[in-house]
Motif scaffolding. Structure first.
Motif, PDB file in Angstrom:
ATOM      1  N   MET A  39       0.831  -1.194   0.000  1.00 23.09           N
ATOM      2  CA  MET A  39       0.000   0.000   0.000  1.00 23.09           C
ATOM      3  C   MET A  39       0.868   1.248   0.000  1.00 23.09           C
ATOM      4  N   SER A  40       0.403   2.326  -0.655  1.00 23.02           N
ATOM      5  CA  SER A  40       1.171   3.568  -0.690  1.00 23.02           C
ATOM      6  C   SER A  40       1.048   4.283   0.632  1.00 23.02           C
ATOM      7  N   GLN A  41       2.085   4.988   1.006  1.00 28.98           N
ATOM      8  CA  GLN A  41       2.093   5.741   2.254  1.00 28.98           C
ATOM      9  C   GLN A  41       1.375   7.072   2.068  1.00 28.98           C
ATOM     10  N   PRO A  42       0.658   7.566   3.084  1.00 31.01           N
ATOM     11  CA  PRO A  42      -0.004   8.857   2.959  1.00 31.01           C
ATOM     12  C   PRO A  42       1.000   9.972   2.797  1.00 31.01           C
ATOM     13  N   ALA A  43       0.612  11.012   2.073  1.00 35.51           N
ATOM     14  CA  ALA A  43       1.506  12.148   1.849  1.00 35.51           C
ATOM     15  C   ALA A  43       1.808  12.848   3.156  1.00 35.51           C
ATOM     16  N   ALA A  44       3.047  13.316   3.277  1.00 35.24           N
ATOM     17  CA  ALA A  44       3.436  14.026   4.489  1.00 35.24           C
ATOM     18  C   ALA A  44       2.734  15.376   4.547  1.00 35.24           C
ATOM     19  N   PRO A  45       2.390  15.845   5.775  1.00 38.73           N
ATOM     20  CA  PRO A  45       1.778  17.170   5.889  1.00 38.73           C
ATOM     21  C   PRO A  45       2.692  18.231   5.307  1.00 38.73           C
ATOM     22  N   CYS A  46       2.081  19.232   4.664  1.00 34.70           N
ATOM     23  CA  CYS A  46       2.888  20.279   4.021  1.00 34.70           C
ATOM     24  C   CYS A  46       3.688  21.081   5.038  1.00 34.70           C
ATOM     25  N   ASP A  47       3.236  21.100   6.300  1.00 41.09           N
ATOM     26  CA  ASP A  47       3.980  21.835   7.334  1.00 41.09           C
ATOM     27  C   ASP A  47       5.398  21.291   7.479  1.00 41.09           C
ATOM     28  N   ASP A  48       5.586  19.999   7.167  1.00 37.96           N
ATOM     29  CA  ASP A  48       6.880  19.358   7.341  1.00 37.96           C
ATOM     30  C   ASP A  48       7.721  19.385   6.071  1.00 37.96           C
ATOM     31  N   LEU A  49       7.225  20.025   5.026  1.00 38.12           N
ATOM     32  CA  LEU A  49       7.898  20.006   3.730  1.00 38.12           C
ATOM     33  C   LEU A  49       8.445  21.376   3.374  1.00 38.12           C
ATOM     34  N   SER A  50       9.491  21.379   2.551  1.00 42.05           N
ATOM     35  CA  SER A  50      10.024  22.622   2.024  1.00 42.05           C
ATOM     36  C   SER A  50       9.072  23.159   0.965  1.00 42.05           C
ATOM     37  N   PRO A  51       9.180  24.445   0.599  1.00 47.57           N
ATOM     38  CA  PRO A  51       8.328  24.967  -0.482  1.00 47.57           C
ATOM     39  C   PRO A  51       8.447  24.167  -1.772  1.00 47.57           C
ATOM     40  N   GLY A  52       9.652  23.696  -2.090  1.00 48.48           N
ATOM     41  CA  GLY A  52       9.824  22.891  -3.290  1.00 48.48           C
ATOM     42  C   GLY A  52       9.043  21.589  -3.225  1.00 48.48           C
ATOM     43  N   GLN A  53       9.047  20.944  -2.054  1.00 46.65           N
ATOM     44  CA  GLN A  53       8.291  19.709  -1.884  1.00 46.65           C
ATOM     45  C   GLN A  53       6.782  19.972  -1.902  1.00 46.65           C
ATOM     46  N   GLN A  54       6.367  21.101  -1.334  1.00 45.62           N
ATOM     47  CA  GLN A  54       4.949  21.479  -1.391  1.00 45.62           C
ATOM     48  C   GLN A  54       4.519  21.709  -2.836  1.00 45.62           C
ATOM     49  N   PHE A  55       5.384  22.376  -3.598  1.00 48.73           N
ATOM     50  CA  PHE A  55       5.102  22.607  -5.020  1.00 48.73           C
ATOM     51  C   PHE A  55       4.944  21.275  -5.739  1.00 48.73           C
ATOM     52  N   ARG A  56       5.820  20.327  -5.452  1.00 48.99           N
ATOM     53  CA  ARG A  56       5.761  19.016  -6.106  1.00 48.99           C
ATOM     54  C   ARG A  56       4.458  18.312  -5.752  1.00 48.99           C
ATOM     55  N   GLN A  57       4.030  18.394  -4.489  1.00 49.61           N
ATOM     56  CA  GLN A  57       2.760  17.778  -4.105  1.00 49.61           C
ATOM     57  C   GLN A  57       1.605  18.374  -4.898  1.00 49.61           C
ATOM     58  N   GLY A  58       1.590  19.701  -5.021  1.00 47.38           N
ATOM     59  CA  GLY A  58       0.532  20.342  -5.783  1.00 47.38           C
ATOM     60  C   GLY A  58       0.576  19.954  -7.245  1.00 47.38           C
ATOM     61  N   PHE A  59       1.779  19.882  -7.804  1.00 47.50           N
ATOM     62  CA  PHE A  59       1.949  19.514  -9.211  1.00 47.50           C
ATOM     63  C   PHE A  59       1.405  18.112  -9.472  1.00 47.50           C
TER      64      PHE A  59
ATOM     65  N   ARG B 258      -1.926  21.818   3.517  1.00 50.67           N
ATOM     66  CA  ARG B 258      -1.633  21.939   2.086  1.00 50.67           C
ATOM     67  C   ARG B 258      -2.013  23.311   1.527  1.00 50.67           C
ATOM     68  N   LEU B 259      -2.716  24.103   2.283  1.00 48.25           N
ATOM     69  CA  LEU B 259      -3.155  25.408   1.792  1.00 48.25           C
ATOM     70  C   LEU B 259      -2.008  26.406   1.894  1.00 48.25           C
ATOM     71  N   THR B 260      -1.046  26.242   0.976  1.00 49.55           N
ATOM     72  CA  THR B 260       0.116  27.110   0.915  1.00 49.55           C
ATOM     73  C   THR B 260       0.253  27.647  -0.509  1.00 49.55           C
ATOM     74  N   PHE B 261       0.987  28.733  -0.649  1.00 46.26           N
ATOM     75  CA  PHE B 261       1.223  29.309  -1.975  1.00 46.26           C
ATOM     76  C   PHE B 261       1.966  28.328  -2.868  1.00 46.26           C
TER      77      PHE B 261
END
Length: 244
Positions: free
Chosen positions: A1-21, A135-138
């Protein structure tokens, strides 16, 4: 099974961008024929490959680009084209107001996000924010928006180059793709009786207005009407419940 995505609070802006993409990837298959269909329409209206691609790069609004290409082919005046595209896109006022309440943005970020705002990105970001407010980040928002921007422009170019060997746009089935996608985004949000009732009444209002008004105004008026109705019922329910 796939692992749930990490909260955006724990990610860099680049990783947050990748999640959104990546969150928009399931909609790529719908975007591809829609972009090709626009390009075929634009080429049939007399636009060059460069002009067809430039419209996607600078306007990035599918329904408006279809309308503008068709009107250009009919020799419409520039003012009429601007007015038509404005009416088609006026619904984005609601999207912008909603996002500005959900995501803290500077004035520069607001302007950049507004340029790339689409129905699909708004829907996916809103649903993702309901599931995980972090996830509600720029960065997440821009990732989602630029994901569609990239595939839209790539397949605009494909359609512009291959337009002569492709079938007419109505045969590509692009018109039904995004209404179905939006229904798929809406259904998980209908978890209580009130949202279901508001959605049904808003849909009926939109259907009625669609017989009289352009699509953009229909979405705007139905959206405002549904929001006011929901706010009224929610306020009344809270009032009836009284103080805790």
């Amino acid at each position: 099974m796939s692992q749930p995505a990490a909260p955006c609070d724990d990610l860099s802006p680049g990783q947050q961008f990748r999640q959104g993409f990546l969150a928009m990837v399931p909609l790529w298959l719908g975007m591809m024929p829609f972009a090709v269909a626009y390009a075929v329409t634009a080429r049939a209206a007399g636009l060059s490959v460069l002009e067809t691609s430039l419209m996607s790069l600078t306007v990035f609004a599918g329904a408006s680009q279809f309308a503008a290409a068709g009107m250009l082919g009919q020799g419409a005046a520039g003012l009429g084209i601007v007015a038509a595209t404005f009416l088609l896109n006026v619904r984005h006022v609601l999207y912008g107001l909603s996002l500005s309440r959900q995501i803290p943005l500077s004035s520069g970020q607001r302007a950049l996000a507004a340029q790339f705002l689409t129905d699909e990105a708004y829907g996916v970001v809103t649903v993702a924010g309901r599931q995980d407010p972090s996830r509600l980040t720029f960065a997440f928002l821009m990732g989602a928006q630029l994901s569609l921007y990239a595939v839209w422009n790539l397949f605009t170019l494909v359609g512009a180059l291959a337009g002569e060997i492709l079938p007419p746009p109505e045969q590509l089935g692009a018109g039904v793709i995004f209404p179905l996608a939006f229904l798929g985004l809406l259904v998980p949000l209908l978890t209580h009786r009130l949202p279901v009732l508001v959605a049904l009444l808003s849909g009926l209002l939109a259907w009625g207005l669609a017989q009289l008004l352009p699509g953009g105004l229909v979405v705007l008026l139905a959206g405002v009407g549904g929001a006011l109705l929901g706010a009224y019922w929610e306020t009344r329910r809270a009032s009836d419940a009284g103080p805790a």
